[in-house]
Design a protein around this motif. Sequence first.
Motif, PDB file in Angstrom:
ATOM      1  N   VAL A  29     -15.610   0.178   6.660  1.00 48.70           N
ATOM      2  CA  VAL A  29     -14.393   1.265   6.071  1.00 48.70           C
ATOM      3  C   VAL A  29     -13.592   0.230   5.273  1.00 48.70           C
ATOM      4  O   VAL A  29     -13.222   0.900   4.107  1.00 48.70           O
ATOM      5  CB  VAL A  29     -13.690   1.826   7.292  1.00 48.70           C
ATOM      6  N   ILE A  30     -13.234  -0.765   5.522  1.00 49.83           N
ATOM      7  CA  ILE A  30     -12.544  -1.390   4.784  1.00 49.83           C
ATOM      8  C   ILE A  30     -13.146  -1.729   3.599  1.00 49.83           C
ATOM      9  O   ILE A  30     -12.290  -2.190   2.500  1.00 49.83           O
ATOM     10  CB  ILE A  30     -12.240  -2.952   5.649  1.00 49.83           C
ATOM     11  N   ALA A  39      -4.698   1.115   3.323  1.00 53.43           N
ATOM     12  CA  ALA A  39      -4.753   2.175   4.330  1.00 53.43           C
ATOM     13  C   ALA A  39      -3.971   1.609   5.124  1.00 53.43           C
ATOM     14  O   ALA A  39      -4.103   0.142   4.852  1.00 53.43           O
ATOM     15  CB  ALA A  39      -6.503   1.657   4.487  1.00 53.43           C
ATOM     16  N   THR A  40      -3.668   1.742   6.568  1.00 53.54           N
ATOM     17  CA  THR A  40      -3.026   1.714   7.562  1.00 53.54           C
ATOM     18  C   THR A  40      -4.351   1.254   8.218  1.00 53.54           C
ATOM     19  O   THR A  40      -5.166   1.623   8.461  1.00 53.54           O
ATOM     20  CB  THR A  40      -2.294   2.245   7.719  1.00 53.54           C
ATOM     21  N   TYR A  41      -3.956  -0.068   9.193  1.00 48.99           N
ATOM     22  CA  TYR A  41      -4.439  -0.034  10.697  1.00 48.99           C
ATOM     23  C   TYR A  41      -5.203   1.534  11.257  1.00 48.99           C
ATOM     24  O   TYR A  41      -6.150   0.600  11.052  1.00 48.99           O
ATOM     25  CB  TYR A  41      -4.063  -1.106  11.585  1.00 48.99           C
ATOM     26  N   GLY A  42      -4.721   1.985  11.596  1.00 52.05           N
ATOM     27  CA  GLY A  42      -4.920   3.642  12.183  1.00 52.05           C
ATOM     28  C   GLY A  42      -5.690   3.739  11.323  1.00 52.05           C
ATOM     29  O   GLY A  42      -6.704   4.039  12.591  1.00 52.05           O
ATOM     30  N   GLN A  43      -5.314   4.332   9.921  1.00 51.84           N
ATOM     31  CA  GLN A  43      -6.300   5.150   9.179  1.00 51.84           C
ATOM     32  C   GLN A  43      -7.530   4.518   9.468  1.00 51.84           C
ATOM     33  O   GLN A  43      -8.886   5.430   9.298  1.00 51.84           O
ATOM     34  CB  GLN A  43      -5.804   5.099   8.213  1.00 51.84           C
ATOM     35  N   VAL A  44      -7.645   2.660   9.146  1.00 52.47           N
ATOM     36  CA  VAL A  44      -9.415   2.191   9.184  1.00 52.47           C
ATOM     37  C   VAL A  44      -9.892   2.047  10.749  1.00 52.47           C
ATOM     38  O   VAL A  44     -11.257   2.930  10.638  1.00 52.47           O
ATOM     39  CB  VAL A  44      -9.204   1.202   9.173  1.00 52.47           C
ATOM     40  N   ALA A  45      -9.272   2.310  11.546  1.00 52.05           N
ATOM     41  CA  ALA A  45      -9.658   1.956  13.012  1.00 52.05           C
ATOM     42  C   ALA A  45     -10.120   4.235  12.979  1.00 52.05           C
ATOM     43  O   ALA A  45     -11.278   4.521  13.494  1.00 52.05           O
ATOM     44  CB  ALA A  45      -9.101   2.383  13.827  1.00 52.05           C
ATOM     45  N   GLU A  46      -9.392   4.933  12.873  1.00 53.34           N
ATOM     46  CA  GLU A  46      -9.689   6.198  13.133  1.00 53.34           C
ATOM     47  C   GLU A  46     -10.435   6.839  12.387  1.00 53.34           C
ATOM     48  O   GLU A  46     -11.892   7.547  13.014  1.00 53.34           O
ATOM     49  CB  GLU A  46      -8.804   7.407  13.093  1.00 53.34           C
ATOM     50  N   LEU A  47     -11.293   5.666  10.972  1.00 55.58           N
ATOM     51  CA  LEU A  47     -12.071   6.488  10.163  1.00 55.58           C
ATOM     52  C   LEU A  47     -13.945   5.271  10.593  1.00 55.58           C
ATOM     53  O   LEU A  47     -14.650   6.472  10.235  1.00 55.58           O
ATOM     54  CB  LEU A  47     -12.039   6.018   8.722  1.00 55.58           C
ATOM     55  N   GLY A 105      -1.921  -3.355  -9.335  1.00 59.16           N
ATOM     56  CA  GLY A 105      -1.216  -2.667  -9.701  1.00 59.16           C
ATOM     57  C   GLY A 105      -0.179  -1.902  -8.689  1.00 59.16           C
ATOM     58  O   GLY A 105       0.031  -0.648  -8.506  1.00 59.16           O
ATOM     59  N   VAL A 106      -0.893  -2.586  -7.084  1.00 53.02           N
ATOM     60  CA  VAL A 106       0.263  -1.218  -5.904  1.00 53.02           C
ATOM     61  C   VAL A 106       1.877  -1.923  -6.035  1.00 53.02           C
ATOM     62  O   VAL A 106       2.652  -3.251  -6.248  1.00 53.02           O
ATOM     63  CB  VAL A 106       0.031  -1.909  -4.719  1.00 53.02           C
ATOM     64  N   ALA A 107       3.124  -1.162  -5.716  1.00 47.62           N
ATOM     65  CA  ALA A 107       4.399  -1.207  -6.450  1.00 47.62           C
ATOM     66  C   ALA A 107       4.581  -1.900  -4.990  1.00 47.62           C
ATOM     67  O   ALA A 107       4.703  -1.114  -3.931  1.00 47.62           O
ATOM     68  CB  ALA A 107       5.043  -0.551  -7.022  1.00 47.62           C
ATOM     69  N   ILE A 108       5.247  -2.553  -4.246  1.00 53.21           N
ATOM     70  CA  ILE A 108       5.955  -2.901  -3.276  1.00 53.21           C
ATOM     71  C   ILE A 108       7.408  -3.484  -3.180  1.00 53.21           C
ATOM     72  O   ILE A 108       7.859  -4.479  -4.344  1.00 53.21           O
ATOM     73  CB  ILE A 108       5.365  -4.252  -2.518  1.00 53.21           C
ATOM     74  N   SER A 109       8.175  -2.786  -2.387  1.00 56.48           N
ATOM     75  CA  SER A 109       9.625  -2.627  -2.399  1.00 56.48           C
ATOM     76  C   SER A 109       9.907  -4.175  -2.434  1.00 56.48           C
ATOM     77  O   SER A 109       9.733  -4.987  -1.523  1.00 56.48           O
ATOM     78  CB  SER A 109      10.228  -1.700  -1.240  1.00 56.48           C
ATOM     79  N   GLU A 110      10.975  -4.271  -1.974  1.00 58.20           N
ATOM     80  CA  GLU A 110      11.583  -6.113  -1.912  1.00 58.20           C
ATOM     81  C   GLU A 110      11.913  -6.456  -0.385  1.00 58.20           C
ATOM     82  O   GLU A 110      11.157  -7.159   0.010  1.00 58.20           O
ATOM     83  CB  GLU A 110      13.214  -6.020  -2.170  1.00 58.20           C
ATOM     84  N   LEU A 116       3.117   5.237   0.474  1.00 55.51           N
ATOM     85  CA  LEU A 116       1.869   5.784   0.870  1.00 55.51           C
ATOM     86  C   LEU A 116       1.045   7.374   0.171  1.00 55.51           C
ATOM     87  O   LEU A 116      -0.176   7.052  -0.489  1.00 55.51           O
ATOM     88  CB  LEU A 116       1.370   5.730   2.165  1.00 55.51           C
ATOM     89  N   GLY A 117       2.056   7.879  -0.630  1.00 52.48           N
ATOM     90  CA  GLY A 117       2.402   9.339  -1.136  1.00 52.48           C
ATOM     91  C   GLY A 117       1.301   8.601  -2.590  1.00 52.48           C
ATOM     92  O   GLY A 117       0.840   9.350  -3.078  1.00 52.48           O
ATOM     93  N   VAL A 118       1.691   8.127  -2.775  1.00 53.39           N
ATOM     94  CA  VAL A 118       0.808   6.888  -4.403  1.00 53.39           C
ATOM     95  C   VAL A 118       0.066   6.249  -4.254  1.00 53.39           C
ATOM     96  O   VAL A 118      -1.038   6.105  -4.858  1.00 53.39           O
ATOM     97  CB  VAL A 118       2.427   6.628  -4.577  1.00 53.39           C
ATOM     98  N   TYR A 119      -0.223   5.183  -3.009  1.00 54.10           N
ATOM     99  CA  TYR A 119      -0.774   4.240  -3.113  1.00 54.10           C
ATOM    100  C   TYR A 119      -1.702   4.321  -2.100  1.00 54.10           C
ATOM    101  O   TYR A 119      -2.870   3.370  -1.837  1.00 54.10           O
ATOM    102  CB  TYR A 119      -0.403   2.678  -3.171  1.00 54.10           C
ATOM    103  N   GLY A 120      -1.872   4.632  -1.061  1.00 57.04           N
ATOM    104  CA  GLY A 120      -2.777   5.786   0.612  1.00 57.04           C
ATOM    105  C   GLY A 120      -3.882   6.302  -0.254  1.00 57.04           C
ATOM    106  O   GLY A 120      -3.774   7.121  -1.825  1.00 57.04           O
ATOM    107  N   TRP A 121      -4.873   5.301   0.283  1.00 54.63           N
ATOM    108  CA  TRP A 121      -6.013   5.416   0.388  1.00 54.63           C
ATOM    109  C   TRP A 121      -6.300   6.753   1.486  1.00 54.63           C
ATOM    110  O   TRP A 121      -6.037   7.101   2.304  1.00 54.63           O
ATOM    111  CB  TRP A 121      -6.828   4.415   0.485  1.00 54.63           C
ATOM    112  N   LEU A 122      -7.185   7.673   1.146  1.00 54.49           N
ATOM    113  CA  LEU A 122      -7.772   9.066   1.899  1.00 54.49           C
ATOM    114  C   LEU A 122      -9.288   8.845   1.182  1.00 54.49           C
ATOM    115  O   LEU A 122      -9.665   9.906   0.171  1.00 54.49           O
ATOM    116  CB  LEU A 122      -7.018  10.500   1.707  1.00 54.49           C
ATOM    117  N   PRO A 123     -10.285   9.031   1.988  1.00 59.36           N
ATOM    118  CA  PRO A 123     -11.500   8.820   1.118  1.00 59.36           C
ATOM    119  C   PRO A 123     -12.291  10.972   1.260  1.00 59.36           C
ATOM    120  O   PRO A 123     -12.058  11.841   1.581  1.00 59.36           O
ATOM    121  CB  PRO A 123     -12.779   8.406   2.514  1.00 59.36           C
TER     122      PRO A 123
END
Length: 158
Positions: A29-30, A39-47, A105-110, A116-123
């Motif tokens: 999955v990764i 992707a989040t750890y939980g999302q990877v595990a669920e997939l 190219g992923v924007a990360i706050s300070e 996740l709405g912009v950079y989140g992945w959903l297969p």
Amino acid sequence: MPRKRAAREMEDDDLTAHVRALYRRIYAVIRKVPRSRVATYGQVAELAGIPGGGRIAGASLKVSKPTDQLPWQRIVGKASKTRGKIAIHDPVGAAIQRQLLEDEGVAISEVGLIDLGVYGWLPVDAPIKKPRAGSGRGASPRRQPRSGSKRRASSSRR
């Protein structure tokens, strides 16, 4: 005594084989997470077929080797429904993850938050969960007024 030891070793081998199989599914999955996405750890595990297994996904990354060639930087913790976060506690590791993601190219706050709405992945082949009806707090459905009327009684007196 030798018979017990042999049985225990066989159980350990079965457990090790089971864990290796779980990790292989997680790694598969990764490897699918594209550049500039997270992707989040939980999302990877669920997939990978392990619902609620976010900690297992994290453990699999912790023991991964460079030869596994995983895009590990694309896996983040979940801060809220709409934000992910860099979840590495080691400041050096967190800085490396931040740099690798920013290079993609992923924007990360300070404080390490990622939208996740912009950079989140959903297969594309992932099942979409439909929200349940109601408030989500387990409230019981509203009853009809006793008068038989379809309208609810006004709370103000006129």
